[in-house]
Design a protein around this motif. Structure first.
Motif, short mmCIF file in Angstrom:
data_model
loop_
_atom_site.label_atom_id
_atom_site.label_comp_id
_atom_site.label_asym_id
_atom_site.label_seq_id
_atom_site.Cartn_x
_atom_site.Cartn_y
_atom_site.Cartn_z
N TYR A 92 0.84 -1.19 0.00
CA TYR A 92 0.00 0.00 0.00
C TYR A 92 0.88 1.25 0.00
CZ TYR A 92 -4.21 -2.73 0.78
OH TYR A 92 -5.27 -3.60 0.62
N TYR A 93 0.54 2.17 -0.88
CA TYR A 93 1.31 3.39 -1.04
C TYR A 93 0.43 4.60 -0.75
CZ TYR A 93 4.55 0.43 -3.68
OH TYR A 93 5.42 -0.57 -4.08
N CYS A 94 0.97 5.52 0.00
CA CYS A 94 0.34 6.82 0.18
C CYS A 94 0.79 7.72 -0.97
CB CYS A 94 0.77 7.40 1.52
SG CYS A 94 0.15 9.04 1.89
N ALA A 95 -0.12 8.49 -1.52
CA ALA A 95 0.23 9.31 -2.68
C ALA A 95 -0.49 10.65 -2.63
CB ALA A 95 -0.13 8.57 -3.97
N THR A 96 0.09 11.62 -3.30
CA THR A 96 -0.54 12.92 -3.43
C THR A 96 -0.55 13.34 -4.90
OG1 THR A 96 -0.54 15.20 -2.60
CG2 THR A 96 1.61 14.22 -3.07
N ASP A 97 -1.45 14.26 -5.21
CA ASP A 97 -1.65 14.71 -6.59
C ASP A 97 -2.15 13.58 -7.50
OD1 ASP A 97 1.22 16.88 -6.34
OD2 ASP A 97 -0.89 17.33 -6.01
N LEU A 98 -2.96 12.69 -6.93
CA LEU A 98 -3.57 11.66 -7.76
C LEU A 98 -4.62 12.33 -8.66
CD1 LEU A 98 -3.60 10.52 -4.51
CD2 LEU A 98 -3.79 8.42 -5.83
N GLY A 112 4.99 7.42 -1.61
CA GLY A 112 6.02 7.05 -0.66
C GLY A 112 6.61 5.69 -0.96
N GLN A 113 7.29 5.14 0.03
CA GLN A 113 8.01 3.88 -0.18
C GLN A 113 7.11 2.66 -0.07
OE1 GLN A 113 7.94 5.41 2.71
NE2 GLN A 113 7.63 3.81 4.25
N GLY A 114 5.92 2.83 0.48
CA GLY A 114 4.96 1.74 0.58
C GLY A 114 5.09 0.96 1.88
N THR A 115 4.00 0.29 2.23
CA THR A 115 3.99 -0.57 3.40
C THR A 115 3.22 -1.85 3.04
OG1 THR A 115 3.50 -0.68 5.79
CG2 THR A 115 1.92 0.52 4.42
N GLN A 116 3.74 -2.97 3.47
CA GLN A 116 3.17 -4.26 3.07
C GLN A 116 2.01 -4.62 3.99
OE1 GLN A 116 3.89 -6.27 0.44
NE2 GLN A 116 2.24 -7.64 1.08
N VAL A 117 0.92 -5.05 3.37
CA VAL A 117 -0.23 -5.59 4.10
C VAL A 117 -0.45 -7.01 3.61
CG1 VAL A 117 -2.73 -5.43 4.44
CG2 VAL A 117 -1.33 -3.35 4.46
N THR A 118 -0.43 -7.94 4.52
CA THR A 118 -0.64 -9.34 4.18
C THR A 118 -1.80 -9.88 5.01
OG1 THR A 118 1.71 -9.65 3.72
CG2 THR A 118 0.39 -11.64 4.07
N VAL A 119 -2.80 -10.40 4.30
CA VAL A 119 -3.98 -10.97 4.96
C VAL A 119 -3.96 -12.46 4.73
CG1 VAL A 119 -6.48 -10.86 5.23
CG2 VAL A 119 -5.22 -8.83 4.48
N SER A 120 -3.71 -13.19 5.79
CA SER A 120 -3.55 -14.64 5.65
C SER A 120 -3.78 -15.31 7.00
CB SER A 120 -2.14 -14.96 5.15
OG SER A 120 -1.93 -16.35 5.13
N SER A 121 -4.32 -16.52 6.94
CA SER A 121 -4.50 -17.30 8.16
C SER A 121 -3.30 -18.21 8.38
CB SER A 121 -5.79 -18.11 8.09
OG SER A 121 -5.80 -18.93 6.93
#
Length: 121
Positions: A92-98, A112-121
């Motif tokens: 997931y990336y935060c962005a401006t001027d989209l 930005g550099q992004g952050t990982q989101v992992t959804v898993s059991s």
């Protein structure tokens, strides 16, 4: 402009995460800010955006589950994610001027550099 994301991680299906983005270096008063994501082998997709007039937009698949918010100056942007699904797994990336056309992000601006989101059991 600098954008720094935080808050990603591993969560079980049905769980929640909150992502935060610190924005600095902006000089204009009216701009869009938001989040997009990219999973391996897939195209980027805009997830949630606060437009230059403060209207909010959401990807259809996250409506009712994700909420975007910011402070008045849009220096901090929060993405609250509930009822997470495995298909939400991405960076997931935060962005401006989209730039959005007909409710779809067509230009992802500066991010930005992004952050990982992992959804898993």
């Amino acid at each position: 402009v600098q954008l720094v994301e935080s808050g990603g991680g591993l969560v079980q299906p049905g769980g929640s995460l909150t992502l935060s983005c610190a924005v600095s270096g902006r000089t204009s008063d009216y701009f869009s800010i938001g989040w997009f994501r990219q999973a391996p082998g897939k195209e980027r997709e805009g997830v949630a955006v606060i437009g230059s007039t403060d209207a909010t937009y959401y990807l259809d698949s996250v409506k009712g589950r994700f909420t975007i918010s910011s402070d008045n100056a849009k220096n901090t942007v929060i993405l609250k994610m509930n009822s997470l699904k495995p298909e939400d797994t991405a960076t997931y990336y935060c962005a401006t001027d989209l730039v959005m056309v007909a409710g779809t992000v067509t230009d992802f601006g500066t991010w930005g550099q992004g952050t990982q989101v992992t959804v898993s059991s």
